[in-house]
Enzyme design. Structure first.
Site, PDB file in Angstrom:
ATOM      1  N   CYS A 198       9.635  17.118 -57.931  1.00 30.46           N
ATOM      2  CA  CYS A 198       9.340  15.787 -58.481  1.00 30.46           C
ATOM      3  C   CYS A 198      10.604  15.000 -58.790  1.00 30.46           C
ATOM      4  O   CYS A 198      10.682  13.809 -58.540  1.00 30.46           O
ATOM      5  CB  CYS A 198       8.487  15.919 -59.725  1.00 30.46           C
ATOM      6  SG  CYS A 198       9.236  16.984 -60.965  1.00 30.46           S
TER       7      CYS A 198
ATOM      8  N   GLU B 182       7.914   7.859 -52.311  1.00 27.91           N
ATOM      9  CA  GLU B 182       8.246   9.282 -52.479  1.00 27.91           C
ATOM     10  C   GLU B 182       7.915  10.016 -51.173  1.00 27.91           C
ATOM     11  O   GLU B 182       6.764  10.025 -50.746  1.00 27.91           O
ATOM     12  CB  GLU B 182       7.442   9.880 -53.639  1.00 27.91           C
ATOM     13  CG  GLU B 182       7.817  11.316 -53.933  1.00 27.91           C
ATOM     14  CD  GLU B 182       6.990  11.926 -55.063  1.00 27.91           C
ATOM     15  OE1 GLU B 182       5.775  11.689 -55.107  1.00 27.91           O
ATOM     16  OE2 GLU B 182       7.580  12.646 -55.891  1.00 27.91           O
TER      17      GLU B 182
ATOM     18  N   GLU C 104       2.451  13.727 -65.558  1.00 31.21           N
ATOM     19  CA  GLU C 104       3.797  13.945 -65.002  1.00 31.21           C
ATOM     20  C   GLU C 104       3.668  13.663 -63.516  1.00 31.21           C
ATOM     21  O   GLU C 104       3.063  14.450 -62.787  1.00 31.21           O
ATOM     22  CB  GLU C 104       4.234  15.400 -65.216  1.00 31.21           C
ATOM     23  CG  GLU C 104       4.387  15.819 -66.652  1.00 31.21           C
ATOM     24  CD  GLU C 104       5.568  15.161 -67.334  1.00 31.21           C
ATOM     25  OE1 GLU C 104       6.574  14.866 -66.652  1.00 31.21           O
ATOM     26  OE2 GLU C 104       5.482  14.919 -68.540  1.00 31.21           O
TER      27      GLU C 104
ATOM     28  N   LYS D 179      -6.827  23.964 -63.454  1.00 31.02           N
ATOM     29  CA  LYS D 179      -7.221  23.785 -62.046  1.00 31.02           C
ATOM     30  C   LYS D 179      -5.953  23.726 -61.218  1.00 31.02           C
ATOM     31  O   LYS D 179      -5.278  22.707 -61.143  1.00 31.02           O
ATOM     32  CB  LYS D 179      -8.037  22.504 -61.840  1.00 31.02           C
ATOM     33  CG  LYS D 179      -8.957  22.625 -60.671  1.00 31.02           C
ATOM     34  CD  LYS D 179      -8.742  21.902 -59.391  1.00 31.02           C
ATOM     35  CE  LYS D 179      -7.727  21.066 -58.836  1.00 31.02           C
ATOM     36  NZ  LYS D 179      -7.144  21.638 -57.587  1.00 31.02           N
TER      37      LYS D 179
HETATM   38  P1  NAD Z   1      -1.558  15.750 -55.875  1.00 27.06           P
HETATM   39  O1  NAD Z   1      -1.589  14.596 -56.797  1.00 27.06           O
HETATM   40  O2  NAD Z   1      -2.081  15.579 -54.496  1.00 27.06           O
HETATM   41  O3  NAD Z   1      -2.363  16.987 -56.482  1.00 27.06           O
HETATM   42  C1  NAD Z   1      -2.103  17.470 -57.772  1.00 27.06           C
HETATM   43  C2  NAD Z   1      -3.376  18.072 -58.335  1.00 27.06           C
HETATM   44  O4  NAD Z   1      -4.361  17.040 -58.432  1.00 27.06           O
HETATM   45  C3  NAD Z   1      -3.972  19.180 -57.475  1.00 27.06           C
HETATM   46  O5  NAD Z   1      -4.487  20.194 -58.305  1.00 27.06           O
HETATM   47  C4  NAD Z   1      -5.099  18.465 -56.743  1.00 27.06           C
HETATM   48  O6  NAD Z   1      -6.155  19.311 -56.393  1.00 27.06           O
HETATM   49  C5  NAD Z   1      -5.548  17.437 -57.776  1.00 27.06           C
HETATM   50  N1  NAD Z   1      -6.192  16.276 -57.148  1.00 27.06           N
HETATM   51  C6  NAD Z   1      -5.929  15.730 -55.937  1.00 27.06           C
HETATM   52  N2  NAD Z   1      -6.764  14.692 -55.693  1.00 27.06           N
HETATM   53  C7  NAD Z   1      -7.574  14.583 -56.780  1.00 27.06           C
HETATM   54  C8  NAD Z   1      -8.651  13.699 -57.129  1.00 27.06           C
HETATM   55  N3  NAD Z   1      -9.078  12.755 -56.299  1.00 27.06           N
HETATM   56  N4  NAD Z   1      -9.250  13.873 -58.330  1.00 27.06           N
HETATM   57  C9  NAD Z   1      -8.842  14.851 -59.177  1.00 27.06           C
HETATM   58  N5  NAD Z   1      -7.848  15.718 -58.885  1.00 27.06           N
HETATM   59  C10 NAD Z   1      -7.208  15.579 -57.711  1.00 27.06           C
HETATM   60  O7  NAD Z   1      -0.051  16.258 -55.873  1.00 27.06           O
HETATM   61  P2  NAD Z   1       0.577  17.452 -55.042  1.00 27.06           P
HETATM   62  O8  NAD Z   1       0.656  17.034 -53.629  1.00 27.06           O
HETATM   63  O9  NAD Z   1      -0.091  18.734 -55.381  1.00 27.06           O
HETATM   64  O10 NAD Z   1       2.031  17.517 -55.701  1.00 27.06           O
HETATM   65  C11 NAD Z   1       3.036  16.659 -55.349  1.00 27.06           C
HETATM   66  C12 NAD Z   1       3.187  15.531 -56.335  1.00 27.06           C
HETATM   67  O11 NAD Z   1       3.368  16.080 -57.650  1.00 27.06           O
HETATM   68  C13 NAD Z   1       4.400  14.692 -56.088  1.00 27.06           C
HETATM   69  O12 NAD Z   1       4.072  13.337 -56.244  1.00 27.06           O
HETATM   70  C14 NAD Z   1       5.373  15.129 -57.188  1.00 27.06           C
HETATM   71  O13 NAD Z   1       6.345  14.186 -57.519  1.00 27.06           O
HETATM   72  C15 NAD Z   1       4.442  15.423 -58.294  1.00 27.06           C
HETATM   73  N6  NAD Z   1       5.075  16.317 -59.292  1.00 27.06           N
HETATM   74  C16 NAD Z   1       5.507  15.770 -60.474  1.00 27.06           C
HETATM   75  C17 NAD Z   1       6.146  16.571 -61.420  1.00 27.06           C
HETATM   76  C18 NAD Z   1       6.619  15.991 -62.727  1.00 27.06           C
HETATM   77  O14 NAD Z   1       6.941  16.769 -63.631  1.00 27.06           O
HETATM   78  N7  NAD Z   1       6.707  14.689 -62.878  1.00 27.06           N
HETATM   79  C19 NAD Z   1       6.334  17.926 -61.157  1.00 27.06           C
HETATM   80  C20 NAD Z   1       5.883  18.449 -59.945  1.00 27.06           C
HETATM   81  C21 NAD Z   1       5.248  17.623 -59.018  1.00 27.06           C
END
Ligand code: NAD
Length: 494
Positions: free
Chosen positions: A301, A398, A266, A190
């Site tokens: 991240c 963050e 992650e 997804k």
């Molecule tokens: P997000 O958590 O908003 O979304 C990530 C995914 O989760 C998306 O596919 C989204 O549709 C899904 N999602 C969102 N709300 C949800 C819910 N209520 N239930 C189920 N799924 C849900 O994150 P983002 O804004 O897409 O990405 C940024 C974040 O990702 C930052 O916090 C960043 O640090 C983190 N990140 C971490 C790494 C790592 O390796 N640690 C790498 C890249 C990004």
């Protein structure tokens, strides 16, 4: 020969790109019957395409296809030679579609084309690592008395759901599906709402490479509907996630409320870059510190978003970083010289601008930037905040944008200041003293510690977070362990 304009050329190719308007389930495009999800771009006002917003029933169909494929055994029980052949074919297709995938990334996220091309290159290397790993992970025969024989064997877990973020639209899915497929599982991806087109194309290329129907699927939709349906699904064996810490916690809850599926996370970070007075080349360190936060517009991240500088060099070093920040001025993402583009969307842009205001209101000062970029819509100037105290929100939360929070500390206090965070993804240390470097590497509560550099590594090194930055690791052979079960077999030979 007419003189071509490379910027106009990239832009024209982006405009002419065929865009998927479907998810991908059981080896074919899936149009969906219900609500639609608009694929957006920070570079355009109108939607790029419309995709299905997969609901619970449609997610169920994708999980069922993945389960059928798993039970059918054409992938899960295929010999390693065959799995390896198909995964290498997948790498070759990824490389053959390098520019198409990079353009999708630039269109959907505003990432500069230079970085988008690099993302495809590193995704190819990552996928190849796991193609190569297919036949290199063994079980164990254990020591026993002569009247017994015992061994442990690794088996694929079954159906893996991968929920990924938008900041690396191809690489984050590859970090998940590379090891999951290598281990013999079926996968339902997804992708994030903001980068679904790239996610769907990646999955289509996997099918074209020869993955049997149902082994790799993509469901598109929102987190609240489609992501949550995967989190709660009783027939998903493993949920592997990259994204924010808040959503990671939701998936842990989903697991407890459903089938106790394994959840690998992650998540976010607030990674410190520590610069000590004995660092050998402060100008070089400043250039790395600037890259560590401004690369990818800070939407990374492990962005090194906290700069912790030893008191005696603080003012000089902040000056050097402010100078280095000039090289990160935002520009047109279709220009190959551009190193920073707009933020992914208006919500993210407003969030970042708001955080700068919060920092100033809390008492920080600006050493550079602090405003939206004049020339690029939805971009923010590379921003260096000074006078930040560890208790301030800009030091603790963050921001996920090009904002560096600078904290002054004594040499004795740097580790404690760095560790004063709910996050523990990465940390950087700049020092000329090898003993201090080793001591700090040990003391820092971070999954990765970079010494005299930042954000460098190899496919063979694990990447994961301590504390609320995550559970488990991506990359390296260790990542395979998340997608395999260990079976113990005991023979009585008496
Ligand atoms: P997000 O958590 O908003 O979304 C990530 C995914 O989760 C998306 O596919 C989204 O549709 C899904 N999602 C969102 N709300 C949800 C819910 N209520 N239930 C189920 N799924 C849900 O994150 P983002 O804004 O897409 O990405 C940024 C974040 O990702 C930052 O916090 C960043 O640090 C983190 N990140 C971490 C790494 C790592 O390796 N640690 C790498 C890249 C990004």
């Amino acid at each position: 020969m007419p003189v071509t304009d490379p910027v106009a050329d990239w832009r024209a190719r982006a405009a002419a790109l065929p865009l998927p308007a479907h998810a991908f389930v059981d080896g074919e495009p899936f149009a969906g019957a219900g609500e639609r999800l608009a694929a957006t771009s920070p570079l355009r006002d109108d939607a790029l395409a419309e995709l299905p917003l997969c609901d619970e029933r449609e997610v169920d169909a994708a999980v069922a296809a993945a389960r059928r494929a798993f039970e059918g055994g054409t992938w899960s029980q295929a010999g390693p030679r065959e799995r390896k052949r198909v995964m290498h074919a997948f790498v070759a297709l990824l490389e053959a579609h390098r520019e198409e995938l990079a353009l999708l990334i630039t269109l959907e996220t505003g990432k500069p084309i230079r970085d988008a091309l690099r993302e495809i290159d590193s995704s190819g290397r990552e996928l190849r690592f796991f193609a190569e790993a297919v036949d290199k992970v063994y079980g164990d025969v254990v020591p026993t008395a002569v009247e017994a024989f015992g061994y442990s064997a690794r088996e694929p877990v079954g159906v893996v759901a991968a929920v990924t973020p938008w900041n690396f639209p191809v690489m984050m899915p590859v970090y998940k599906l590379g090891p999951a497929l290598a281990a013999g599982n079926s996968v339902v991806l997804k992708p994030a709402e903001q980068s679904s087109l790239a996610g769907v194309r990646l999955v289509e290329l996997g099918a074209e490479a020869g993955l049997p129907d149902g082994v790799l699927n993509a469901v598109t939709g929102t987190g609240e509907v489609t992501g949550r349906a995967l989190g709660l699904h009783p027939d998903v064996d493993v949920l592997t996630f990259t994204g924010s810490t808040a959503v990671g916690k939701l998936f842990l809850r989903c697991s407890g409320e459903s089938n106790m599926k394994a959840v690998w996370l992650e998540c976010g970070g607030k990674s410190p870059q520590i610069v000590l007075a004995d660092a050998p080349d402060l100008e070089r360190a400043a250039a790395f510190v600037a890259e560590g936060i401004f690369h990818g517009a800070g939407e990374v991240c492990n962005a090194g978003s906290r700069l912790i500088v030893e008191e005696s060099i603080h003012d000089d070093f902040v000056g050097l970083v402010a100078e280095a920040a000039v090289a990160w001025a935002p520009g047109d993402p279709f220009d190959e010289a551009t190193v920073m583009g707009p933020l992914v969307d208006r919500t993210q842009f407003e969030r970042v601008v708001d955080y700068i205001g919060v920092g100033l209101a809390e008492g920080a000062s600006l050493a550079r930037g602090g405003a939206p970029a004049a020339s690029v819509e939805l971009a923010v100037e590379p921003t260096v905040l000074t006078g930040v105290e560890p208790r301030m929100r800009v030091a603790r939360e963050e921001i996920f944008g090009p904002v560096l929070a600078t904290i002054k500390a004594s040499a004795d206090a740097v580790a404690a200041v760095a560790n004063d965070s709910i996050f523990g993804l990465a940390a950087g240390v700049w020092t000329g003293d090898v003993r201090r470097a080793h001591r700090l590497a040990r003391e820092l509560d971070a999954g990765t510690v970079y010494v005299n550099t930042y954000d460098r590594g190899e496919n063979s090194l694990p990447f994961g977070g301590y504390k609320q930055s995550g559970i488990g690791v991506d990359r390296s052979l260790h990542a395979l362990e998340k997608y395999m079960r260990l079976k113990t077999v005991w023979f009585d030979l008496s």
